[in-house]
Every structure is written in C-alpha cells, then in structure tokens.
Design a protein around this motif. Sequence first.
Motif, PDB file in Angstrom:
ATOM      1  N   ALA A 202      24.936  63.769  22.072  1.00  0.00           N
ATOM      2  CA  ALA A 202      23.784  63.421  23.682  1.00  0.00           C
ATOM      3  C   ALA A 202      22.815  64.612  24.634  1.00  0.00           C
ATOM      4  N   ALA A 203      23.741  64.429  25.165  1.00  0.00           N
ATOM      5  CA  ALA A 203      22.853  66.055  25.904  1.00  0.00           C
ATOM      6  C   ALA A 203      22.727  67.314  25.284  1.00  0.00           C
ATOM      7  N   GLU A 204      23.616  68.017  25.025  1.00  0.00           N
ATOM      8  CA  GLU A 204      22.576  68.627  24.633  1.00  0.00           C
ATOM      9  C   GLU A 204      21.298  68.075  23.813  1.00  0.00           C
ATOM     10  N   ALA A 205      21.043  67.453  22.719  1.00  0.00           N
ATOM     11  CA  ALA A 205      19.759  67.228  21.894  1.00  0.00           C
ATOM     12  C   ALA A 205      19.189  66.894  23.211  1.00  0.00           C
ATOM     13  N   GLN A 206      19.081  66.241  24.370  1.00  0.00           N
ATOM     14  CA  GLN A 206      17.941  66.224  25.342  1.00  0.00           C
ATOM     15  C   GLN A 206      17.492  67.598  25.579  1.00  0.00           C
ATOM     16  N   VAL A 207      18.649  68.377  25.874  1.00  0.00           N
ATOM     17  CA  VAL A 207      18.192  70.175  26.462  1.00  0.00           C
ATOM     18  C   VAL A 207      17.294  70.730  25.706  1.00  0.00           C
ATOM     19  N   ARG A 208      17.945  70.634  24.293  1.00  0.00           N
ATOM     20  CA  ARG A 208      16.698  70.808  22.707  1.00  0.00           C
ATOM     21  C   ARG A 208      15.055  70.960  23.046  1.00  0.00           C
ATOM     22  N   GLU A 209      15.603  69.479  23.079  1.00  0.00           N
ATOM     23  CA  GLU A 209      14.103  68.625  23.238  1.00  0.00           C
ATOM     24  C   GLU A 209      13.261  69.063  23.922  1.00  0.00           C
ATOM     25  N   GLY A 210      14.020  69.591  25.341  1.00  0.00           N
ATOM     26  CA  GLY A 210      12.979  69.122  26.389  1.00  0.00           C
ATOM     27  C   GLY A 210      11.787  70.480  26.651  1.00  0.00           C
ATOM     28  N   ASP A 211      12.671  71.440  25.779  1.00  0.00           N
ATOM     29  CA  ASP A 211      11.580  72.940  25.664  1.00  0.00           C
ATOM     30  C   ASP A 211      10.818  72.683  25.403  1.00  0.00           C
ATOM     31  N   ALA A 212      10.652  71.867  23.958  1.00  0.00           N
ATOM     32  CA  ALA A 212       9.286  71.730  23.428  1.00  0.00           C
ATOM     33  C   ALA A 212       8.404  70.357  23.719  1.00  0.00           C
TER      34      ALA A 212
END
Length: 1000
Positions: A202-212
């Motif tokens: 879950a944390a990994e998905a949030q980091v990826r989405e935060g950049d965009a």
Amino acid sequence: MRLHRLDITAFGPFGGSQSVDFDELSAAGLFLLHGPTGAGKTSVLDAVCYALYGSVPGARQSGQGLTLRSDHAATGTRTEIRLELTVAGRRLEVTRQPPWERPKKRGAGTTLDKAQSWLREYDATAGAWKDLSRSHQEIGEEITQLLGMSREQFCQVVLLPQGDFARFLRADAEARGRLLGRLFDTHRFAEVEKRLAERRRAAEAQVREGDAALLADAHRMQQAAGGAMELPELAPGEPGLAEAVLSAAAVARSTAREQLTIAHCRLTAAESAQAAAERDLADVRERDRLQRRFTEARERAARLEERADAYREAQARMERARKAEAVAPALELREATDAEHRGAAAAQARARALLSEFPEDFAGAGAAGLAAAARRAAEELGGLESARRAERRLAELVAERADLERQERADEEVRQEAEAWLAGWEATRAGLQSRIESAREAATRAEQLSVQREPAQRRLGAARLRDQLAGDTKTAAEQARVARERALKAKAHWLDVKEQRLDGIAAELAAQLEDGAPCAVCGATEHPAPARKDAGHVDREAEERALADYQRAEELHTERERRLGVVREALAAATAEAGDASTERLAEAADDLERLHTRARREASVLHSAHEELRRAEDEHEQRTAARQQAAVRAAARVGHRERLDRERATVDAELAQARGAADSVSARAAQLERRTALLTDAADAARAAEDTAQRLKDADARLADAAFRAGFDTPQDAAAALLDDAAHRELQRRLDAWQSEEAAVRAVLAETDTAAAAQQPPADLTAAERAAATAAQRVRDAASARDAAARRCTELDRLSTRAVTGVRRLAPLREEYDRVARLAGLAAGTSADNERKMRLESYVLAARLEQVAAAATVRLQRMSSGRYTLVHSDDRTGRGRSGLGLHVVDAWTGRERDTATLSGGETFFASLALALGLADVVTDEAGGVRLDTLFIDEGFGSLDDQTLDEVLDVLDSLRERDRSVGIVSHVPDLRRRIHAQLEVVKGRSGSTLRQRGVG
C-alpha cells in the motif's frame, strides 16, 4: 486434572457396560493398561477423549459418531460414555451419547436418534450432583476453558502417543513447524507477516501516485480558472514544479475573488427589485379573489329565489309522510295476513286434489272428517307388520339358495383348474431351474467387469472435467479482465463525483448558517449572500454511493481473480489424473465396458426373480393340491343345507299368499295404506290452517280502517299513498337541508365587509402583475447563477491549491514510511539481507518454544540414558531451506552433536518419551498452569533393555512426587511383573471386558 471414574457402554469393542476406577489405579502412582492386540486398549483412551471433547483422536472420528457404537452391543442398548473428573478444584461428571440408529417403536426398520450430552457438578455442601448444561456447544466450551487446551493439545499432552513423537524426532523443519504451530497457536505471528506485506504494497502504491498528483491538480486549477491561469512547462519530477504551480494558483485566486465581489453587488440590486414586484403581485391577487367571490354569491342568491316554490312543496310532502308513518304498522300487518291466507287456501286446494285417487268422496268433508279417515287407514296398516317380516325372510332364503349354487359352481371351477395346473408341474419346475443356472453365470461375469469399470469411469470423468475446465479458464480470465476494467471505471467515476461535490461545498456550508451564529469558514455573524445549490449539486449521499459502487467493483475484481486461480488449479489436477488420452477414446473404452457390464447385469438380474418364481411355483403347487381337496369336502357338506332351505321356503310362501290379498306383495299393500294415511292427514291440516287465516284477515281489515281515520286520512289507500320508503325519505330530507345550507352561506358572503369593498373597486389586472414579477425573478436567477459560478470558482481554486500544498508536504513522510515498512516486512518474511538465517517470524517464535521443550525434555532424557544424551535446539539452515526448527542430540560419550534420526529404536523411544513429557510441561504452562494429575503413555517399551527400562520407569515413577498418576499402555510381559496396579482388556467373541488387578 485428575480422572476418578469412567463408565463405558456399547462403545468400540465393549458390547456391554464396563467401568474403570481411576482412583484405585492412581493410588499406586503407576498402573499398566494391557491386553492382546485388538482388544480395545486404545478405545479406553478414546472414551476419555470423547467424554471431554465429543470426538475421538485422528482418523478414528468418522460418520458423525455412528462408527463409535460397538458391533457386539444388543439392539436396544444405547452407546454411552460417563467420565467423572476433578479439574480446577471442581468435581464434574460428563455424560455423552453419540447418535445411533435404533429400531423403530412401530413397524420395521430403524430411526436415527440425535447425540445427547450432560454436564453435572458435585456440590459438596448439599452432598448432591447439580445439573449445569445439556448443550453440546456449552459443554465443549466449558471443558476447553477449564482444561486450557484443545482436543489436539490434550491428545499430545495427556494421551502421549509415542509413535507421533518418534516421527517428530525424525521429521524435517516444516513438519515440526506444523505440529508446534497447532499446539502453541502461533497463527497470529503469521498474520503479522501478512499485514506487514500488505502495508508495504500500500505504501509503495501511494508513493508512485504522489509524483503525478501535483501536476493533475495544476491542470484542474487551470480548468477551474477558465483559462486565466498559465501552467509552467515542466514535467513531473523536474525541480521547481511545485513552486511554479503554487505561484500561478495564487494569481488565479486573486482574479476570481474580484469577479465574485462584482457578481455579489449585481445580485443584491436584483433581489430588492424582485421583493417590490412580489408585494404588488400579492395585492392584485387578493383583490381579484374578493371580486370573484362577490359575483359568485350574487349568482347563487338568484338561483335560490327561482327554486323557492319547489322548496315549499317538498316541506308539505314531508309533513304528510310523517302522518302516514302512524298507519304503517297496520298496513304491514294486513298485507302479511292476506298473504298467509292466500297460501293456506292454495295448500288446502292442492291437498284435496290429491284425494281424488281414492274411491270415497271427501269433497264435503271438513277437517274433523278427514282426520277420522286418516286414523282408520293407520290402524289397518299396523296389522301388516308380521307379514312384512315373513316377506323379508323369503328374500333371505332365496339369496342363501342362490349363494349355495354359486359356491358349488366356484368349487367345481377350482377343482378343474387345479387338476389342469398340476398336470404341467414337472415341466415348469425344470424350466425355472435352468433360468437360475444361467443367471448365476451372468452374475459372475458382471462382478469381473465391475472391477474394471470404476478406474475407467474415473479417468473419463477427469478427462471431461479437463475439457470443461479448459473453457472455464478462458471464461474466468475474461471475467477477471472485465472486472478489472469496471473497477477502474468505478474509481474514476467516484473521483469525478467527489470533485463535483467539492465544487459545490459552499452551498452545503451555507445551508447550515443561522442568523447571529458565526460562519464556520470566515467567522462572520452576518450572512448577506449565502451560496445556493444549483440544479446539478452533488451531495454527500451521492459521493458515498459512488464510493460504495467502487468498493463493490473492487471486491468483484478480487473474487474473479481468486476464481481464476481456483479454476487453473483444478485444470492441472484433472489433467494429471486423465493423462494424455483423448476424451473420445476414454469414452469409447468406458462405453464398451459399460455395455458388457450392463448386459451381464441384465442377464444376472433375473436370478432373484427366478428364485422367487420357483418358490412361488412350489407354494402354488401346495396351494392347488390343498384347494382341490377342500373343494371336494365343501361339496359334500352343501347337500343337507340345500334340503333344509327348500322346506322353510314352502312354509313362508303359504303365509304370504294369505296376507297379500289382491296386491302384488305385502310391501305394495303397506305402501298403499301409508300413502292413504299421509294424504288424509295433510288434507285435514290444510283445512284447519285455511279456517284460521280467514279469521285473522277479517280482524286486520278492521284495525287498518281505524288507524287511517285517526291519522286524518279518508281511506286506508290514501294513507298508503302518502308513505315514503327509506331512500325517498332520505332524498327529500337531503334536498331540504341543502337549500337551507346554501341560503345561509350566500347571506354570510354578501355580509362580508372586505368583499363588498373590493366589488366597488376597478377590476384587477393579474396578468400584468405576474409578468412584472416573473421578469424580476429571472433577473435574480441570472445574477445568482453568475455569483454562484464565481463563488464555485474561488472555492475550487482554494481547494485545489490546498490539496496541492498538502500533496507536496505528504510526499516526504510517505517515502520514509515506505522504507521503514519494507524493511520490517523483509525481516518478518525472512527475505531481508539483515535476516542472516532466513528465518520467518512464526518460525522464530516456534524455535523459542522448541528450545523450551528441548530443555524440559533433557532433564528426563539424561536420567533415562544414564547421563549420556542431551536434546538441543538448532537454528542452522538445512540445504537451501530456512532455519529455526532443527533438533539434535548431544552424545556425552563422544562429545559430538548429531541428528536425532541417527538414534537406535530403543534410544528413539526414550528420547521421544522425554520429548513428550517435556512438551506436556511446556503446553501446560502455556495453557495457564492447569495441573495434569493423570497421564497416559502409549506403547514403545518393548524396544528397551532391562537397565534402560528400569531407568525409564524410575523417571515415570518420579512423577508421583508431583502427585501424578501415569498409565502405561503396553504389550511388554515384563511390565506386568514390575507394575502391580493393572487394567487388563480381555478380548472375547461377545466383545471385550475390563479387569482391574493389584488394586484395593
């Protein structure tokens, strides 16, 4: 926990009732449970386990308890286990009866009785047993809570199975982990590993989405500003993107606030003009209503004046009807009496017409004459009763004579049929015996083919399942893809709805404002221009529905992915069983076997019917022979009976000829007299009724004339014409009441001051006033729409700016959280480089428990092995697997550490015994320190020499120091000499029995 007494009835090999007194056996500390193989030693331990937990250990529990019943038990004896024990300072008695099939009380067959359970506690104060529960679930929960262990733990700790622990010594780390996991319930640590892995993803998905997310918010702000905002030409991840976006957003917010101030001023002016137009419209509408009300009242008054004559006529008609109501009872009485007289006269005429069939003339006879003639006919009828009885007897004699003739003909047919059948008996019996031999040969062939059918059918079924699952796999994959697309669409829809709600959030906040209360946003107590909801406003419920749709779509996607995995696993299993052969070839082979088997079974199926047919033929042979003999005996007996009937019939015929006279029969003569009596009686009654009704009609006419005169009518006919029925009376009264109500209402309207004043004014122009009000309202709506659009623009820009700032601040802690969770998940799963031994968290906990078990077992193992062996836990890796659950033995003679699988048979036994006792101590402590005063050890003593056996027995005997009793289950003859307290299981043809020796 201490066992006191065990009672067994119809359980396992014990056909009758057996009892075990554990108090006597436990007095010696050690006692021996022995007997020949298959006698039922293990069944005694199974009975203890079943009494406590309602089931027996391992694979012996099957068929929902039906297989626990003894095959030696009597048909009416029910299986029952009763155990008396003390646990946690409480003396309890547990009784269990498994389900059983008992004979039905009525008819043949059996019926299934449900399982029963009882739990009682001994009350020392009252000196009696007290019932606690009869519920299976409540009793199971109470016993488990008191003992502090499950059935599996109890079987490992109290009923020590040495074979299981010998396998535990030689097992690999994975097998040891499964056993220890069941005993110590370490599932929660595996759940910790699973939760950490989920948090890492879950944390990994949030980091990826935060950049965009930041650049997406910038595009939304540009759309909200209506093109008044310029975006920086920077890609996601480039330096300065956040500062440029936030700067452009500040400029756009300032411009939007200026536009909102202008729109608010225009709306205030339009609302003032609308209020004035609405007041003018209300005044014009009220004047128009009063003018129309006055005109309608004048018209209603004119219509009342036109109907005044009809009103006076209706009043006069109502008065005559009220006077005629006094004559109504007399009129009704006269009409009823007249109808009754006409009916009586018609009945008299009909009755006299029926008397014309008799030769006498009754036309001038009165009621008294007709009654006298009826009495004479009745007296003559009474004299024929004796002749009637004789006539009935004659009919009986005729029937008996005809029955004798039928019996004679039937016996003759039976005799001839029996002789014809018996003539072909030998040929029939030979043909049936030939059919039986042929069917037996076919049954043998069917059994041979049946053995070949089942494997062929299994392979064919697996092949068909393989073909079906191949198509199901494609379907499941397509369904999973569709579910994934729907989940993505639902998520996008939810985000759009959420964004629309935030666009109109100002209107929701404005709905909560109250005069004099501070605003939740700006703190002001005056609210001159609160925002308003437009036609497309999205509320909280719509957003929650969109979120719920997205969550359901995501759950469906997960379920479809799981189903796809299940179908693929099933396809692999079916392919492995079916092999490479095609379904058509397997089906052809199975069909050939099925045809041959069906034909053999069809030919063999006549075996039973042929046997039955031969048996029936033999029975029929005996019946035919007996029937022929009985027919001859009956024919001889009928001769005397026939002669007696003929003599009695002649006597009765002579008596009836005298009584009939000219009639055809006595019954016909009696029927003539009965009809004559009935007709004369009816005619007499009708004549008396006609005379009575004529007199009553004359009296009713006199009373009617008197009543009409007193009511003021010239004749009774005038009074009858003035009467009104209920419907006419109600209608006339309704017309009078309606006229009076209408007159009062018209007077009230014409007397109103406001209405009369409005009638004096000029006619109201309602159309012009409505047109002016509509124009003012449209101007307010246009101004409000412009103001709301400007407010939404400001709110949306503020929201998106805040979210952009929040997103920038959120990215840093999210990255730190992801790094920390990923490191912990790798350590718990054993995949991290920091975890040198690649040991999972659950394995680490089990390794600690195994180290405690090894330490506890070593205390007893050193005594059993004369100080030679010590059990130690090892966390070394084996091959490429993970470490943590190794178990080694240290040999003090050589000083070397080696694997437990290298121990000899005897060494393995006492090592596993020490391990079992150590595990019992550790599990007991884990369960809350429940004291275990009774233990059982199953088999393995035959592999020990005399010295080692002495040392093992010394260790077991030392358990008495803790006030324990140990039961040893063994075949070893030497133990019978060493242990005096014994429980012997004696095997016999009628079932096993129990004997206690060396106690008391």
